[in-house]
Design a protein around this motif. Structure first.
Motif, mmCIF file in Angstrom:
data_model
loop_
_atom_site.group_PDB
_atom_site.id
_atom_site.type_symbol
_atom_site.label_atom_id
_atom_site.label_comp_id
_atom_site.label_asym_id
_atom_site.label_seq_id
_atom_site.Cartn_x
_atom_site.Cartn_y
_atom_site.Cartn_z
ATOM 1 N N UNK A 1 68.875 -3.522 94.675
ATOM 2 C CA UNK A 1 70.020 -4.490 94.378
ATOM 3 C C UNK A 1 69.993 -5.826 94.759
ATOM 4 N N UNK A 2 70.895 -6.499 94.152
ATOM 5 C CA UNK A 2 70.510 -7.970 94.916
ATOM 6 C C UNK A 2 71.201 -8.105 96.217
ATOM 7 N N UNK A 3 70.983 -9.422 96.877
ATOM 8 C CA UNK A 3 71.458 -9.492 98.089
ATOM 9 C C UNK A 3 72.940 -9.561 98.294
ATOM 10 N N UNK B 1 74.468 -19.010 97.850
ATOM 11 C CA UNK B 1 73.214 -18.431 98.284
ATOM 12 C C UNK B 1 72.504 -19.449 99.240
ATOM 13 N N UNK C 1 64.082 -13.715 88.776
ATOM 14 C CA UNK C 1 62.992 -13.466 88.073
ATOM 15 C C UNK C 1 62.844 -14.724 87.117
ATOM 16 N N UNK D 1 61.591 -5.260 92.315
ATOM 17 C CA UNK D 1 61.280 -6.276 91.355
ATOM 18 C C UNK D 1 62.635 -7.344 91.405
ATOM 19 N N UNK D 2 62.242 -8.605 91.312
ATOM 20 C CA UNK D 2 63.364 -9.677 90.925
ATOM 21 C C UNK D 2 64.026 -9.373 89.606
ATOM 22 N N UNK D 3 65.403 -9.882 89.791
ATOM 23 C CA UNK D 3 65.969 -9.739 88.379
ATOM 24 C C UNK D 3 66.764 -11.296 88.431
ATOM 25 N N UNK D 4 67.645 -11.318 87.110
ATOM 26 C CA UNK D 4 68.123 -12.633 87.105
ATOM 27 C C UNK D 4 69.611 -12.551 87.936
ATOM 28 N N UNK D 5 69.208 -12.761 89.381
ATOM 29 C CA UNK D 5 70.368 -12.840 90.158
ATOM 30 C C UNK D 5 71.527 -13.590 89.920
ATOM 31 N N UNK D 6 71.333 -14.860 89.556
ATOM 32 C CA UNK D 6 72.634 -15.583 89.180
ATOM 33 C C UNK D 6 73.419 -14.998 88.200
ATOM 34 N N UNK E 1 77.199 -19.908 92.624
ATOM 35 C CA UNK E 1 76.295 -18.674 93.080
ATOM 36 C C UNK E 1 75.242 -19.396 94.090
ATOM 37 N N UNK E 2 74.638 -20.503 93.463
ATOM 38 C CA UNK E 2 73.566 -21.333 94.311
ATOM 39 C C UNK E 2 74.343 -21.757 95.477
ATOM 40 N N UNK F 1 62.630 -9.907 97.064
ATOM 41 C CA UNK F 1 62.823 -9.931 95.766
ATOM 42 C C UNK F 1 64.276 -9.467 95.307
ATOM 43 N N UNK F 2 65.139 -9.483 96.027
ATOM 44 C CA UNK F 2 66.384 -9.247 96.254
ATOM 45 C C UNK F 2 67.090 -10.389 96.121
#
Lengths: 283, 209
Positions: free
Chosen positions: A9-11, A58, B125, A34-39, A54-55, B120-121
């Motif tokens: 999951x994302x941070x 972050x 991507x 794996x990374x995802x489109x977190x934004x 979001x940024x 990666x979290x």
């Protein structure tokens, strides 16, 4: 080693917007394969109002997480490292000693008895039959857990050495670095030593025999375990250990006084050892 | 060759030099809001100076591996969009933090570039570019491991340091083996030595296979 399973999951997962401390923990301790489109995900999850928001979050979270991680790393204690490497050696020595006892005892009870820590690990898995076997198997379990503790300590030493002394650890390897720090009584003391002293750290018996006039001077102490000494031809080993001790001393000084990683130190040592080794055949 | 608009040639200190717009970082000379990007202190700067086609453009989302104290990544963040800066050593990251505090979209991370699963979290991507400048053995593997962050039409821009791989081998033969390993995951677009700015470094621009 790490109980935390990668959640993927994302941070920002399960962090309240506005909880900077929680967000920083998410940055530091989380993981994902794996990374995802977190934004986009963060906005969908209601963590942020939009990409810009979001940024901003972050930014706040990475600054807080990284500042805390840096502070913690820089506070990491050279004394703790020295204790850990000594405890690692104690565990290893004790495990071996007890493994010998297990082997001797088990030999009288089991036809397939072996020797060493590995045999003790195997025996520890077995089901004892009767009170005598129970004692032997139980002892074998102590050996196995001591050996496990040694492995845990080694992992700890490997992680901490590069935090406490990044240049020294890169050059000498984490375990040898920790031993040098332990023998010197701290990174500060090591940094203040002349390289001739670093060269013979761990060979005190031989050194004092030499000073009493009973022996030739030792060429190397604990740094003998470094492959640049061990794998250099015997007639070049004195030069190699002198060169190694000189660079290790510089690395310890950089680590103590600046802490900045200087990869060129490794290069200079590599060059020097290569030239010492190459001249071996010509002389 | 194309350059992002945010990377300009300006006359600074009497000579035409590369420059970006942002808060000064290391006492570099400035011309109004523009600050000098010294190719001798930055491998990416040297690539622009040598006219390489990096594929970088304004507003790109970038992952920077081996950010060190932030000299180069500060210039990247000046012209790029979201910029993730990964560095493993704690001491230089203290300086990187100062650089990041002066920039809105520069995200510092104290992480190991050889272990992408530990960030990666955080890092998104489909990035436009990875800039890689890591002084470690296995530079090709670092690039391969981080492939997961890159869009299919993204760019890897790497400065390969021969002495980090094997100081005893001839740099050319080191570069040959790094490039052939790199070609398993990337298609090489351009390679160029960085002399006279940086000795024994090979600049590589590549795209994912």
């Amino acid at each position: 080693m790490n109980d935390r399973t990668p959640s993927g999951a994302g941070w920002f997962e399960s962090v309240d917007p506005g909880n900077v401390e929680g967000a920083a923990t998410g940055i530091r301790d989380g993981s994902a394969a794996a990374p995802r489109d977190w934004p986009v995900q963060a906005v969908e999850a209601g963590f942020a109002d939009g990409e810009d928001d979001y940024y901003d979050r972050l930014r706040e979270a990475t600054l807080a997480a990284t500042a805390a991680a840096v502070e913690e790393a820089e506070r990491a204690d050279d004394r703790q490292l020295a204790h850990a490497v000594r405890a690692m050696d104690d565990c290893e020595r004790t495990a071996n000693e007890l493994a010998e006892r297990v082997a001797e005892w088990a030999g009288t009870l089991f036809d397939d008895a072996g020797t060493g820590v590995e045999y003790a690990r195997t025996l520890a898995e077995s089901d004892p039959d009767g009170p005598t076997e129970r004692r032997v198997v139980d002892l074998a379990r102590r050996v196995a857990s001591l050996a496990d503790e040694r492995d845990e300590l080694r992992t700890f030493v490997q992680q901490q050495a590069s935090v406490v002394a990044p240049n020294l650890a890169a050059m000498a390897g984490p375990v040898l670095s920790a031993r040098l720090i332990a023998l010197a009584g701290g990174l500060g003391s090591l940094a203040k030593m002349p390289s001739g002293t670093v060269q013979v750290l761990g060979a005190e018996d031989a050194l004092f025999a030499h000073l009493r006039g009973q022996a030739s001077s030792p060429k190397h102490g604990i740094i003998y375990t470094h492959e640049y000494v061990r794998n250099t031809a015997p007639d070049q080993r004195g030069s190699a250990s002198r060169a190694l001790a000189g660079k290790l001393t510089i690395a310890a000084r950089v680590d103590h006084y600046s802490g900045e990683r200087k990869p060129e130190l490794d290069d200079e040592l590599d060059d020097r050892i290569a030239s010492i080794r190459s001249r071996g055949g010509d002389e | 060759m194309s350059r992002p608009d945010g990377v300009a040639r300006r006359t600074i200190d009497g000579a035409e030099r590369l420059a970006t717009r942002g808060a000064p970082v290391y006492g570099e000379p400035t011309d109004g809001e523009w600050r000098l990007w010294d190719a001798r202190r930055s491998k990416l700067g040297a690539m622009f100076e040598n006219g390489m086609e990096t594929g970088l453009s304004d507003g790109d989302a970038v992952l920077y591996l081996g950010a060190a104290s932030g000299t180069t990544v500060s210039h990247v963040a000046d012209f790029a969009g979201p910029t993730y800066a990964v560095e493993f050593a704690a001491r230089p990251v203290r300086d990187l933090l100062d650089v990041a505090r002066d920039r809105e979209r520069l995200f510092p991370l104290l992480k190991d570039a050889r272990k992408p699963e530990t960030y990666a979290h955080v890092v998104e991507n489909e990035l436009d570019a990875i800039v890689q400048d890591v002084a470690t053995r296995g530079q090709a593997r670092v690039a391969a491991e981080n492939r997961r962050f890159l869009a299919d039409d993204g760019r890897l821009i790497a400065a390969v340091k021969a002495r980090s791989e094997d100081v005893t081998r001839d740099p050319d033969s080191v570069f040959d083996s790094v490039l052939s390993e790199l070609e398993e995951t990337y298609e090489l677009l351009e390679t160029e030595r960085l002399e006279p700015f940086h000795d024994d470094h090979l600049a590589v621009v590549a795209r994912p296979r």
